[in-house]
Design a protein around this motif. Sequence first.
Motif, short mmCIF file in Angstrom:
data_model
loop_
_atom_site.label_atom_id
_atom_site.label_comp_id
_atom_site.label_asym_id
_atom_site.label_seq_id
_atom_site.Cartn_x
_atom_site.Cartn_y
_atom_site.Cartn_z
N TYR A 185 90.37 -46.53 -12.79
CA TYR A 185 91.80 -46.22 -12.85
C TYR A 185 92.67 -47.40 -13.29
N ARG A 205 96.95 -50.69 -10.89
CA ARG A 205 97.38 -49.56 -10.06
C ARG A 205 96.77 -49.67 -8.65
N ILE A 206 95.46 -49.99 -8.61
CA ILE A 206 94.80 -50.10 -7.30
C ILE A 206 95.37 -51.27 -6.51
N THR A 207 95.64 -52.37 -7.19
CA THR A 207 96.19 -53.54 -6.51
C THR A 207 97.57 -53.27 -5.97
N LEU A 208 98.42 -52.60 -6.75
CA LEU A 208 99.77 -52.29 -6.27
C LEU A 208 99.72 -51.40 -5.03
N GLY A 209 98.91 -50.36 -5.08
CA GLY A 209 98.78 -49.48 -3.92
C GLY A 209 98.25 -50.22 -2.70
N THR A 210 97.33 -51.16 -2.95
CA THR A 210 96.75 -51.93 -1.85
C THR A 210 97.80 -52.80 -1.16
N ALA A 269 101.04 -52.39 -1.08
CA ALA A 269 101.99 -51.55 -0.36
C ALA A 269 101.40 -51.12 0.99
N ALA A 270 100.13 -50.74 0.97
CA ALA A 270 99.47 -50.33 2.21
C ALA A 270 99.28 -51.51 3.17
N SER A 306 103.54 -57.12 -4.09
CA SER A 306 103.77 -55.78 -4.63
C SER A 306 104.76 -55.83 -5.79
N TRP A 332 103.86 -54.88 -9.76
CA TRP A 332 104.58 -53.81 -10.45
C TRP A 332 105.29 -54.35 -11.70
#
Length: 445
Positions: free
Chosen positions: A291, A295-300, A302-303, A418, A422
């Motif tokens: 993916y 994208r995976i890093t940004l979601g990580t 945020a979580a 984050s 982005w």
Amino acid sequence: MTGRWIERWDPEDDTFWREGGARVARRNLVLSVFCEHIGFSLWSLWSVMVLFMGPAYGVDPAGKFFLISLATLVGALARIPYTFAVARFGGRNWSVFSSLLLLVPAGAAWFAMEPGTSYATFLLVAALAGVGGGNFASSMTNINAFFPLREKGWALGLNAGGGNIGVPVVQLVGLLVIATAGAAHPRLVLAVYLPLIVAAGLGAALGMDNLAPVRNDTGAVREALRDAHTWIMAFLYLGTFGSFIGYSFAFGLVLQTQFGRTPLGAASLTFIGPLTGSVIRPLGGRLADRYGGARITLGTFAAMAAATGVVLYASVHTSLPVFLTGFIALFALSGLGNGSTYKMIPAIFQAKAHARGLTGETAAAHGRRLSGAAMGLVGAVGALGGLAVNLAFRQSFQSSGTGTAAFTAFLGCYAACSAVTWAVYVRRPAQAPSRAEPAPAGAKV
């Protein structure tokens, strides 16, 4: 092949890869994982040794945090020369040397671990353990050269995850010793690792290879130093790996200091977080392959910010169950982020090579050259994040007796990571390869 040197290596050539390249690369990967695993275990040794240091040792919690901070610092600094040692001496040769070098900190700890040893001696011995942290950089640089771009995320994730898992394994060994022999026998931990260090060195000597095309290239180092993406990725890796290694070293001590756990009680919980983060790291690389790492890093990130909010709540209200839930989530997320951020490095430099008009093997070689140089720098800065975590805990506990202030600082760090991810890699991603040559699947940033 001359001795253990391979003269031609072209993993992007499908025929070469299929007719033997893949087999050689995977054999080196397996042995690299073992060597790096033992290196991580020795690097994180003092996260275990401090659990054995009862009142008779005369070291307060702030002093124990400083011991593990010193090991973190030396390991971070060692990563820079270790990165370039692969090209200078060969991946196999350096793996043999760096593995057997671990006998020094293990032997020093054997003689030091008893009441009455001076704090200055403990500082020196903890610093020696830092050489184990350098093994990660040389191992990752070496494996990066063996695999084609389309498989780097998974290969680097396995290599790093197998190494990272050395942290919970040494903690499990410590738990077993405390549970069976008691906290007065730290040398039993070292008795387990001394023969494993020898086995790692012998395995590398008998089964690994050097790649002749990987030559020491100071020009690549200078170019990587000048490239803004090297330092942006270093900042992001500081947030992921810095969290993983910092929390791994400090978790048991936080449980003892803030939540009043006994050495056995702390050791019975300490390994869970690092184990979770280590096992999940290859998944972060695989998801990034599919993916895109950004994208995976940004979601990580945020979580991770959300999980830190949970930990902060638990710290204020002294709720151990909530604290464990949030902290283990942080370990899992940092593991995912470790895999995705490291996958981004070769993809970024590959995309930049295509943007400059390079194609085929020329573009692949350019990407490998710069990403190999950048990885050591990124890994070193990321490990310094672990130092920052431990120093933040030390200051927080000295000032207020809890980790609340430290967790507040970590929350701000994840918010900043984050925003950077982005702004730089999601909002306007790195330029794709030209239409004349479709981007390989692994080139997603």
